[in-house]
Design an enzyme around this catalytic site. Sequence first.
Site, short mmCIF file in Angstrom:
data_model
loop_
_atom_site.label_atom_id
_atom_site.label_comp_id
_atom_site.label_asym_id
_atom_site.label_seq_id
_atom_site.Cartn_x
_atom_site.Cartn_y
_atom_site.Cartn_z
CB CYS A 201 -30.27 55.89 -33.95
SG CYS A 201 -31.82 56.45 -33.72
CG HIS B 193 -28.10 59.03 -30.58
ND1 HIS B 193 -27.67 59.06 -32.08
CD2 HIS B 193 -29.52 58.99 -30.90
CE1 HIS B 193 -28.62 58.93 -33.02
NE2 HIS B 193 -29.77 58.77 -32.29
#
Length: 512
Positions: free
Chosen positions: A334, A445
């Site tokens: 991310c 994630h």
Amino acid sequence: MGKAIMVQGTGSSVGKSVIATALCRIFHQDGWRVAPFKAQNMSLNSYVTPDGREIGRAQGVQAEAAGIEAEAVMNPILLKPSADCIAQVVLLGRPVGHLGAREYRDAYLPTVLPTVKEALADLLQRFDIVVIEGAGSPAEINLKERDIANMPTAALANAPVLLVGDVDRGGLFAAYIGTLELLEPAERERVAGFIVNKFRGDLGLLQPGLAFLEERTGKPVLGVIPFLPEHLVEEEDSVALAERPAGQEKTGAVSIAVVQLPHIANFTDFDPLEEEEGVHLRYVRAGESIGAPDAVILPGSKSTVADLRYLREAGYEREIQALAARGVPVVGICGGYQMLGQWILDPKGVESAEPETHGLGLLNVVTEFAEEKRVVRVRGTVTAEAGFLSAIQGEQVEGYEIHMGVTRLLPGGRVWLQLEAATGPPDLTAGAMAADGRVLGTYLHDIFHNRNFRRAFVNHLRRRRGLAPLKGQGADPRRERAEKYDRLATLVRPHLNMGRIYQLLGLAPGRR
């Protein structure tokens, strides 16, 4: 109409989330329809619901423990700190903007109180029991006027309050009695009893203190929970990283360094790596050197540009680039993925005042911050033809995305992951890598929760060290989480007065 019980604490990180999670599992095991609730949560570890909403990770975990899917109404307000006294406000799972602390408390919060009431009423209508978690302490005098997460929520739900204290920190009885002294009489009356958390030693030595507490306050001690021997509930606050010991390096293990960014987010991504038998996972804290690990991970961040600046000022940029030049694998998740690129663009000032920021230059991608936040659960296929990922080409992976950046490939960039979005449009650059596959980034994630992906990564590191690869697929984190919730309930239940807790709820003890 359902019943509610609330878990409040004498302070932050005393075990409210763990006790609330245990109660959710116990009630679920007893056959009740149970749901979690927290009016307002402040956390950078968030959870994505099946319909693409973002809530605090603790309520997502508690929903799992309760055997149900998480919903936005379980945490109607999520605050994600992005700078000192500034946080992104997420209402019913959708971001509504960044607000300063005073603006949020004085102007915005009063306007959303009806939303909190409606969310709680919705859960009470649909479930037998709602387990409510408080925030911090109910006796923070400077915050009490605008506190919606503690006693006002208990009053809305007409919920008895279990007050949790951490005996391991010391000062337990002063914390209990001081908290009661600072509550209003009606609030004090709502406290139904105490739960002592993290006790280790001879219970007989604690008994005189418990007797004094009950005599002084007129309220019972409803449980003394032992210090739990293992990590059974995912953390939602980075303070847990500061308190976590570095641990002894495992014999015959590969070393993976996770750079602990000031605004680190969703570090639960790495829990499965930490539990791998062949891995020594180390969080690199401020002032420490990255050293010579077998791999480096840049985690998610709520403030990518600020944390990239931290990497430069702390000297980590040079260390990471030098390790990559020597062929050490570097992975970015991310915000860490965005940092690995050539440029981060923010012409609209979505995150920072810097319209252009140089990245670490290890991936041929450029990221531009967008005003619309992408929050979605996804699944996809590994398409890489180079690096360790080539060994699992065609493997299915799943996870979730939470980001406001749009990443594009530059010439020479390669995609290693083709997603099929569960909801929303597909993200074509959810995973990019260097030509040799040694540097890779992804927006996913929970990527290491995919056991074949994780095992391929670990075994690649082991081969580079001349170690024998681990056999099999490794543990399934989803099944392990369910088993951990059962172990948590098994460990906590005998130490709680569940008969009295059922009486407080007005329900017959035991199974529904």
